[in-house]
Motif scaffolding. Sequence first.
Motif, PDB file in Angstrom:
ATOM      1  N   GLU A  73       0.840  -1.203   0.000  1.00 49.72           N
ATOM      2  CA  GLU A  73       0.000   0.000   0.000  1.00 49.72           C
ATOM      3  C   GLU A  73       0.876   1.255   0.000  1.00 49.72           C
ATOM      4  N   LEU A  74       1.960   1.227   0.799  1.00 45.63           N
ATOM      5  CA  LEU A  74       2.899   2.354   0.823  1.00 45.63           C
ATOM      6  C   LEU A  74       3.517   2.577  -0.559  1.00 45.63           C
ATOM      7  N   LYS A  75       3.906   1.487  -1.190  1.00 48.63           N
ATOM      8  CA  LYS A  75       4.527   1.559  -2.514  1.00 48.63           C
ATOM      9  C   LYS A  75       3.558   2.173  -3.526  1.00 48.63           C
ATOM     10  N   GLU A  76       2.301   1.749  -3.425  1.00 49.30           N
ATOM     11  CA  GLU A  76       1.264   2.250  -4.332  1.00 49.30           C
ATOM     12  C   GLU A  76       1.040   3.749  -4.122  1.00 49.30           C
ATOM     13  N   LYS A  77       0.972   4.168  -2.844  1.00 52.07           N
ATOM     14  CA  LYS A  77       0.756   5.587  -2.534  1.00 52.07           C
ATOM     15  C   LYS A  77       1.944   6.434  -2.976  1.00 52.07           C
ATOM     16  N   LEU A  78       3.164   5.904  -2.788  1.00 55.07           N
ATOM     17  CA  LEU A  78       4.362   6.641  -3.174  1.00 55.07           C
ATOM     18  C   LEU A  78       4.424   6.805  -4.696  1.00 55.07           C
ATOM     19  N   ARG A  79       4.032   5.752  -5.409  1.00 58.59           N
ATOM     20  CA  ARG A  79       3.996   5.846  -6.876  1.00 58.59           C
ATOM     21  C   ARG A  79       3.015   6.926  -7.314  1.00 58.59           C
ATOM     22  N   SER A  80       1.860   6.978  -6.657  1.00 57.10           N
ATOM     23  CA  SER A  80       0.840   7.983  -6.969  1.00 57.10           C
ATOM     24  C   SER A  80       1.366   9.395  -6.675  1.00 57.10           C
ATOM     25  N   ILE A  81       2.085   9.541  -5.547  1.00 56.05           N
ATOM     26  CA  ILE A  81       2.655  10.851  -5.184  1.00 56.05           C
ATOM     27  C   ILE A  81       3.682  11.292  -6.228  1.00 56.05           C
ATOM     28  N   ASN A  82       4.556  10.370  -6.655  1.00 53.57           N
ATOM     29  CA  ASN A  82       5.581  10.716  -7.648  1.00 53.57           C
ATOM     30  C   ASN A  82       4.957  11.089  -8.988  1.00 53.57           C
ATOM     31  N   GLN A  83       3.944  10.321  -9.392  1.00 57.05           N
ATOM     32  CA  GLN A  83       3.238  10.637 -10.639  1.00 57.05           C
ATOM     33  C   GLN A  83       2.565  12.002 -10.538  1.00 57.05           C
ATOM     34  N   GLY A  84       1.949  12.253  -9.370  1.00 59.74           N
ATOM     35  CA  GLY A  84       1.250  13.518  -9.151  1.00 59.74           C
ATOM     36  C   GLY A  84       2.198  14.704  -9.191  1.00 59.74           C
ATOM     37  N   PHE A  85       3.383  14.544  -8.597  1.00 57.26           N
ATOM     38  CA  PHE A  85       4.347  15.646  -8.592  1.00 57.26           C
ATOM     39  C   PHE A  85       4.833  15.939 -10.006  1.00 57.26           C
ATOM     40  N   GLU A  86       5.093  14.889 -10.772  1.00 51.44           N
ATOM     41  CA  GLU A  86       5.537  15.086 -12.151  1.00 51.44           C
ATOM     42  C   GLU A  86       4.483  15.819 -12.971  1.00 51.44           C
ATOM     43  N   ARG A  87       3.215  15.480 -12.713  1.00 49.13           N
ATOM     44  CA  ARG A  87       2.130  16.178 -13.421  1.00 49.13           C
ATOM     45  C   ARG A  87       2.104  17.654 -13.020  1.00 49.13           C
ATOM     46  N   LEU A  88       2.204  17.945 -11.714  1.00 45.72           N
ATOM     47  CA  LEU A  88       2.191  19.329 -11.245  1.00 45.72           C
ATOM     48  C   LEU A  88       3.376  20.115 -11.834  1.00 45.72           C
ATOM     49  N   ARG A  89       4.528  19.474 -11.897  1.00 42.40           N
ATOM     50  CA  ARG A  89       5.719  20.126 -12.454  1.00 42.40           C
ATOM     51  C   ARG A  89       5.486  20.471 -13.925  1.00 42.40           C
ATOM     52  N   LYS A  90       4.926  19.520 -14.656  1.00 42.51           N
ATOM     53  CA  LYS A  90       4.680  19.725 -16.093  1.00 42.51           C
ATOM     54  C   LYS A  90       3.649  20.827 -16.330  1.00 42.51           C
ATOM     55  N   VAL A  91       2.525  20.752 -15.586  1.00 41.10           N
ATOM     56  CA  VAL A  91       1.466  21.746 -15.766  1.00 41.10           C
ATOM     57  C   VAL A  91       1.942  23.136 -15.348  1.00 41.10           C
ATOM     58  N   SER A  92       2.681  23.219 -14.241  1.00 40.60           N
ATOM     59  CA  SER A  92       3.159  24.509 -13.747  1.00 40.60           C
ATOM     60  C   SER A  92       4.069  25.199 -14.765  1.00 40.60           C
ATOM     61  N   HIS A  93       4.856  24.402 -15.501  1.00 41.56           N
ATOM     62  CA  HIS A  93       5.787  24.965 -16.476  1.00 41.56           C
ATOM     63  C   HIS A  93       5.124  25.237 -17.831  1.00 41.56           C
ATOM     64  N   GLN A  94       4.206  24.357 -18.241  1.00 40.00           N
ATOM     65  CA  GLN A  94       3.674  24.425 -19.601  1.00 40.00           C
ATOM     66  C   GLN A  94       2.234  24.934 -19.687  1.00 40.00           C
ATOM     67  N   GLY A  95       1.516  24.976 -18.550  1.00 33.73           N
ATOM     68  CA  GLY A  95       0.101  25.330 -18.593  1.00 33.73           C
ATOM     69  C   GLY A  95      -0.740  24.095 -18.861  1.00 33.73           C
ATOM     70  N   TYR A  96      -2.058  24.250 -18.854  1.00 34.43           N
ATOM     71  CA  TYR A  96      -2.952  23.105 -19.054  1.00 34.43           C
ATOM     72  C   TYR A  96      -3.019  22.698 -20.515  1.00 34.43           C
ATOM     73  N   ASP A  97      -3.040  21.405 -20.729  1.00 29.89           N
ATOM     74  CA  ASP A  97      -3.208  20.842 -22.064  1.00 29.89           C
ATOM     75  C   ASP A  97      -4.699  20.841 -22.401  1.00 29.89           C
ATOM     76  N   THR A  98      -5.066  21.558 -23.440  1.00 30.67           N
ATOM     77  CA  THR A  98      -6.499  21.668 -23.792  1.00 30.67           C
ATOM     78  C   THR A  98      -7.076  20.351 -24.282  1.00 30.67           C
ATOM     79  N   THR A  99      -6.200  19.402 -24.660  1.00 30.35           N
ATOM     80  CA  THR A  99      -6.693  18.106 -25.146  1.00 30.35           C
ATOM     81  C   THR A  99      -6.741  17.069 -24.019  1.00 30.35           C
ATOM     82  N   SER A 100      -6.410  17.483 -22.790  1.00 32.41           N
ATOM     83  CA  SER A 100      -6.394  16.545 -21.659  1.00 32.41           C
ATOM     84  C   SER A 100      -7.768  15.923 -21.452  1.00 32.41           C
ATOM     85  N   GLU A 101      -7.763  14.625 -21.161  1.00 35.70           N
ATOM     86  CA  GLU A 101      -9.018  13.891 -21.047  1.00 35.70           C
ATOM     87  C   GLU A 101      -9.803  14.240 -19.785  1.00 35.70           C
TER      88      GLU A 101
END
Length: 291
Positions: free
Chosen positions: A156-184
């Motif tokens: 469960e810890l591993k799963e949550k940590l993976r989610s946190i890392n994925q979430g941070f990468e998304r925040l980093r990408k969006v913060s730098h590039q803005g929102y993708d208008t084609t995002s689902e």
Amino acid sequence: LHLSAVKLAELHSDLKIQEKDELSWKKLKAEGLDEDGEKEAKLRRNLNVIMTKYGMNGKKDSQLVDTNYIKDGTESDTLDDPRLEKLWSKAKTSGKFSDEELDKLWREFKHHKEKIHEYNILLETVSRTEDIHKNVINPSEENLVKEEILHNKHKELKEKLRSINQGFERLRKVSHQGYDTTSEFEEPRVIDLWDMAKSANFTEKELESFREELKHFEAKIEKHHHYQKQLEISHQKLKHVEGTGDKEHLNRNKEKYAMLEEKTKELGYKVKKHLQDLSSRISQGLQHNEL
């Protein structure tokens, strides 16, 4: 607790789910179906998250700052993480986001902060359990069961940590590039679920079905956000009318506020219960991958 109207409605929804889960556990326990105590431990952990989230655990600095971005803006809240603060500051001053998009991005940052908080609570629980387990001198069948519980908690810890890392990468990408208008998807909880679902052991048909369910779930969340906004506005109006002494106007506002409060609580419960069900299905798919 000095919670806003929206936070009180959220607390009500969280406690309603906790109560339902505890009633289900009592029934399981009576039937002898929680011999290892794992479900009871998870209930305690969930209650601890709720207590900490709303500042009910006796620690002054533990409560997530009670800010509603609609009412107070985003300046008075903190993210408790230098990396998140830096990303948020960059996004806020980049000029790439409209006010509405900044509100949406702020919800993503807050959601990420809460995920980290829940991970830390689980990590603390696992550490305590390991310390107790290490102090046991004579191995027994019961201790083997506890080893299995620890193994599941580490997954469960591993799963949550993976989610946190994925979430941070998304925040980093969006913060730098803005929102993708084609995002689902736009809602952070739905984006998390979809990213995890794509990593789970689902067939293409199951994944497509899950995608459609997530669209319905996102619409449900948006409806809940709408009622949260209306509840906050109604609360502000009610406080204003209380100072005027106009009883008829006050009664009308009280009725509207009560209606919005009840609807917000009801939708909050449905959203959180649906999220719980979706997360459970994905977790089963991810665990199947590891077998």
